[in-house]
Design a protein around this motif. Structure first.
Motif, short mmCIF file in Angstrom:
data_model
loop_
_atom_site.label_atom_id
_atom_site.label_comp_id
_atom_site.label_asym_id
_atom_site.label_seq_id
_atom_site.Cartn_x
_atom_site.Cartn_y
_atom_site.Cartn_z
N TYR A 230 -8.62 -0.50 -1.47
CA TYR A 230 -7.20 -0.25 -1.15
C TYR A 230 -7.05 0.55 0.14
O TYR A 230 -6.02 0.47 0.80
CB TYR A 230 -6.51 0.48 -2.32
N GLU A 231 -8.08 1.34 0.49
CA GLU A 231 -8.00 2.17 1.69
C GLU A 231 -8.16 1.37 2.98
O GLU A 231 -7.53 1.65 3.97
CB GLU A 231 -9.08 3.27 1.67
N ASN A 232 -9.05 0.37 2.92
CA ASN A 232 -9.40 -0.37 4.14
C ASN A 232 -9.19 -1.87 3.98
O ASN A 232 -10.17 -2.64 3.96
CB ASN A 232 -10.86 -0.10 4.51
N PRO A 233 -7.95 -2.31 3.84
CA PRO A 233 -7.72 -3.73 3.55
C PRO A 233 -8.16 -4.67 4.68
O PRO A 233 -8.50 -5.82 4.40
CB PRO A 233 -6.20 -3.81 3.35
N GLN A 307 -0.24 5.92 -10.35
CA GLN A 307 -0.46 6.73 -9.13
C GLN A 307 -1.42 6.01 -8.18
O GLN A 307 -2.30 6.60 -7.56
CB GLN A 307 -1.06 8.12 -9.45
N SER A 308 -1.26 4.70 -8.08
CA SER A 308 -2.21 3.95 -7.26
C SER A 308 -1.91 4.13 -5.78
O SER A 308 -0.77 4.34 -5.39
CB SER A 308 -2.13 2.46 -7.61
N TYR A 309 -2.96 4.06 -4.99
CA TYR A 309 -2.83 4.18 -3.54
C TYR A 309 -2.71 2.79 -2.91
O TYR A 309 -3.44 1.87 -3.27
CB TYR A 309 -4.07 4.89 -2.95
N HIS A 310 -1.76 2.66 -2.00
CA HIS A 310 -1.67 1.45 -1.18
C HIS A 310 -1.57 1.85 0.28
O HIS A 310 -0.80 2.77 0.61
CB HIS A 310 -0.44 0.61 -1.55
N HIS A 311 -2.32 1.18 1.13
CA HIS A 311 -2.20 1.43 2.56
C HIS A 311 -0.82 0.92 3.01
O HIS A 311 -0.42 -0.18 2.65
CB HIS A 311 -3.32 0.68 3.29
N ILE A 312 -0.13 1.77 3.78
CA ILE A 312 1.23 1.43 4.21
C ILE A 312 1.28 1.49 5.73
O ILE A 312 0.78 2.45 6.32
CB ILE A 312 2.26 2.42 3.60
N VAL A 353 8.01 -2.58 7.17
CA VAL A 353 6.85 -1.86 6.66
C VAL A 353 6.09 -2.78 5.72
O VAL A 353 6.71 -3.51 4.93
CB VAL A 353 7.32 -0.58 5.91
N ALA A 354 4.75 -2.78 5.85
CA ALA A 354 3.91 -3.59 4.95
C ALA A 354 3.19 -2.67 3.98
O ALA A 354 2.56 -1.69 4.40
CB ALA A 354 2.90 -4.40 5.75
N ILE A 355 3.31 -2.96 2.70
CA ILE A 355 2.56 -2.24 1.66
C ILE A 355 1.43 -3.19 1.26
O ILE A 355 1.68 -4.28 0.73
CB ILE A 355 3.46 -1.86 0.47
N ARG A 356 0.21 -2.77 1.58
CA ARG A 356 -0.91 -3.69 1.56
C ARG A 356 -1.58 -3.78 0.19
O ARG A 356 -1.40 -2.94 -0.68
CB ARG A 356 -1.95 -3.22 2.61
N THR A 357 -2.41 -4.82 0.07
CA THR A 357 -3.25 -5.02 -1.13
C THR A 357 -2.40 -5.08 -2.39
O THR A 357 -2.65 -4.42 -3.39
CB THR A 357 -4.32 -3.89 -1.24
N THR A 358 -1.36 -5.91 -2.31
CA THR A 358 -0.44 -5.99 -3.44
C THR A 358 -0.40 -7.40 -4.04
O THR A 358 0.53 -7.74 -4.77
CB THR A 358 0.99 -5.56 -3.02
N GLY A 359 -1.44 -8.19 -3.76
CA GLY A 359 -1.48 -9.55 -4.31
C GLY A 359 -1.82 -9.59 -5.79
O GLY A 359 -1.61 -10.61 -6.45
#
Ligand SMILES: *Cc1c(COP(=O)(O)O)cnc(C)c1O
Length: 380
Positions: A230-233, A307-312, A353-359
């Motif tokens: 999730y940190e480095n998509p 409390q999941s992390y997503h790269h934004i 804004v892109a909220i990544r790794t959300t597939g």
């Protein structure tokens, strides 16, 4: 990824943007690595049941792993072969069991003796024999978020080994069941791959038990759970399938003619999706600036739930990220926050804004809370 701003600017926000090229590459990598050992991979539908995405996954030849009657129906409507459809879940209703029997699926992954009794009764009433696997709780710690840890004795999932003697005494009397194998699924978003080595060692012990009991098992299903970065998509877009499958090859002791099955969800689809949202307002708080966006926990609930992390990232302004914003949605709950102190460049109303790794576990978990419109999807 390079976001297609022309498409984005012409689509009402918020929406999920799916990168189908990355999806193809991810699926191909999984196939290449699993084929080295002749493993069978089932896609866990619950991660994403988008028709377009299911169609691609089916065409690549994956099986399906379902956790509801409607998922079983959906998989078969899309064209997955019923012989490759597994059905898991602690609480299968009679109606759902009937659906799976209608289609003669590959396997019911059963989680308790009471469930086995019910499936046997229903199958008997229909003059059918149901193929079943026993979902065993291996008491292995997946070292992941406690809400998505499923392989510990304190969790509701699976049959414990201390119940197995009694169960195996009862099983021969359940004449409308055919035991085909054993099943495990210890959790999700597992990034410490040594956990899977631990699972293999535990499965080997459990196999020894069944050998002693003279019970033959054709199928060993080790579930899913392989995590994503999730940190480095961008730098780590595809999970390390090579290492993952090799662990099972190196550590799982198989008996002659046994087949190994996997049920992967997240790692097949997560990186291919981004939630695209627009900044409505920037509000200067006491300690922080808020970027209030038009997506909320209704479109993506993972941050609020786990409390999941997503790269934004701000995809309208690609200059240096030298300011900090709490990126929040419009819903009346303080948990409606996608990220705190997110580094972004100077951000203003109208920025995308892109909220990544959300597939994975994104669109499928969306809701219409607050009577909001259901989130849409766009494919590139
Ligand atoms: C959710 C689930 C999976 C898939 O888990 P991922 O972490 O998405 O790979 C596999 N098997 C079962 C039984 C599940 O419930």
């Amino acid at each position: 990824m390079n976001f297609p701003l022309d498409i984005i600017q012409n689509t009402p926000t918020p929406f999920y943007l799916y990168d189908l090229k990355l999806l193809h590459n991810t699926l191909d990598a999984c196939i290449t690595e699993s084929n080295k050992y002749g493993y069978h991979v089932h896609y866990a539908l619950k991660a994403n049941t988008n028709n377009e995405i299911l169609q691609i996954i089916k065409e690549k030849g994956f099986g399906a792993d379902c956790v509801s009657g409607n998922e079983v129906k959906k998989a078969i409507e899309i064209g997955f072969n019923p012989e490759d459809v597994a059905f898991a879940g602690v609480g299968k209703s009679d109606a759902e069991i009937n659906i799976a029997l209608d289609y003669n699926i590959f396997s019911f992954n059963c989680e308790s003796l009471p469930e086995l009794e019910v499936i046997n009764e229903i199958a008997k009433g229909r003059g059918q024999v149901a193929d079943v696997a026993l979902r065993i709780n291996p008491n292995v710690n997946a070292k992941t978020h406690h809400y998505i840890t499923t392989g510990l004795e304190e969790n509701k999932f699976g049959i414990n080994m201390w119940e197995m003697d009694d169960l195996l005494e009862r099983l021969p009397h359940l004449t409308n069941l055919n035991l085909i194998g054993i099943h495990f699924h210890i959790g999700s978003q597992i990034t410490d791959l040594s956990v899977f080595r631990g699972l293999c060692i535990r499965v080997n012990e459990i196999q020894d038990y069944f050998v002693k009991k003279h019970v033959q098992l054709k199928h060993i299903n080790v579930g899913g759970g392989l995590g994503v970065d999730y940190e480095n998509p961008d730098t780590n877009a595809i999970s390390d399938f090579a290492t993952f499958f090799k662990i099972f090859h190196d550590h799982l002791k198989l008996l002659p003619n046994q087949q190994v099955h996997f049920e992967l969800g997240r790692c097949l689809v997560a990186q291919s999706g981004s939630l695209i949202t627009k900044v409505l307002y920037v509000k200067n708080g006491v300690k922080t600036n808020f970027a209030i966006v038009d997506a909320g926990m209704t479109e993506l609930i993972r941050p609020a739930l786990y409390q999941s992390y997503h790269h934004i990232e701000n995809i309208s302004n690609t200059s240096e990220a030298n300011e900090k914003y709490d990126v929040v949605g419009p819903i009346c709950e303080s948990s409606d926050c996608f990220g705190k102190a997110v580094k972004m460049p100077h951000t203003k109303r109208g920025d995308y804004v892109a909220i990544r790794t959300t597939g994975a576990y994104g669109e499928v978990m969306s809701s219409a809370y607050n009577l909001r419109d259901r989130v849409k999807a766009v494919y590139v």
